[in-house]
Design an enzyme around this catalytic site. Sequence first.
Site, PDB file in Angstrom:
ATOM      1  N   SER A 153       0.817  -1.225   0.000  1.00  0.00           N
ATOM      2  CA  SER A 153       0.000   0.000   0.000  1.00  0.00           C
ATOM      3  C   SER A 153       0.843   1.263   0.000  1.00  0.00           C
ATOM      4  O   SER A 153       0.377   2.328   0.415  1.00  0.00           O
ATOM      5  CB  SER A 153      -0.960   0.003   1.202  1.00  0.00           C
ATOM      6  OG  SER A 153      -1.793  -1.140   1.173  1.00  0.00           O
ATOM      7  N   ARG A 154       2.080   1.156  -0.456  1.00  0.00           N
ATOM      8  CA  ARG A 154       3.000   2.286  -0.523  1.00  0.00           C
ATOM      9  C   ARG A 154       3.315   2.865   0.855  1.00  0.00           C
ATOM     10  O   ARG A 154       3.791   3.996   0.965  1.00  0.00           O
ATOM     11  CB  ARG A 154       2.453   3.393  -1.448  1.00  0.00           C
ATOM     12  CG  ARG A 154       2.281   2.950  -2.904  1.00  0.00           C
ATOM     13  CD  ARG A 154       3.627   2.532  -3.506  1.00  0.00           C
ATOM     14  NE  ARG A 154       3.540   2.248  -4.925  1.00  0.00           N
ATOM     15  CZ  ARG A 154       3.460   1.023  -5.443  1.00  0.00           C
ATOM     16  NH1 ARG A 154       3.400  -0.031  -4.636  1.00  0.00           N
ATOM     17  NH2 ARG A 154       3.431   0.835  -6.739  1.00  0.00           N
ATOM     18  N   LEU A 155       3.100   2.090   1.921  1.00  0.00           N
ATOM     19  CA  LEU A 155       3.449   2.519   3.273  1.00  0.00           C
ATOM     20  C   LEU A 155       4.846   2.000   3.608  1.00  0.00           C
ATOM     21  O   LEU A 155       5.048   1.187   4.514  1.00  0.00           O
ATOM     22  CB  LEU A 155       2.403   2.031   4.278  1.00  0.00           C
ATOM     23  CG  LEU A 155       0.987   2.575   4.046  1.00  0.00           C
ATOM     24  CD1 LEU A 155       0.019   2.008   5.073  1.00  0.00           C
ATOM     25  CD2 LEU A 155       0.981   4.106   4.097  1.00  0.00           C
TER      26      LEU A 155
END
Length: 209
Positions: A187-189
């Site tokens: 999630s691009r975290l």
Amino acid sequence: MSVSDLRQSYEKNVLLESQAAASPFDQFSRWFDEALAAKVPEPNAMTLATVDASGQPSARIVLIKGYDERGFTFFTNYESRKGHDLLAEPRASLLFFWQPLERQVRIEGVVEKVAAEESDAYYHSRPAGSRIGAWASPQSQPITREALEAREKEFRERFGEEPPRPPHWGGYRLKPTAIEFWQGRPSRLHDRLRYVADGSSWKIERLSP
């Protein structure tokens, strides 16, 4: 499929403060060894970004040839574009991207030439063809292929298999002021831990992805 549709979910690893080494050099060594073990193609390849006297940035791939607590070392033609950039502005950044491990390392700092003895030692460890090439190539200057090959022949005939190190060729060492370790996450975290020089020690901070 359009370019904007290209996506990848990063799910292979994590980077937590509890896992990070106290020294960025130890952390780099750990990740570099893991890149070697994973057989990442050319794990020693890094992007070197410089800026010229007018503020124009430039980037290219070079190969790291050594690292320790003094910094990160590479070798090149001092009269190349990167050489002129570093003469005008002796600061630069390095970027390693180890895609199979979903990792990046970003390094910022000041750059200085290594000692002549260090440049000599590395130059004479290179294959003979590469040593001649350092003489033959007026790096970053316009040239025809025919002229380049003629120069190679000229210097090979002049020096044989034991050319001396050219005075315009040698090493640089980037002494880091900040090193960021980036680990891809879902999630691009992503995990981003940055080491910032704080006197003789290093401060570790987490950056928002």
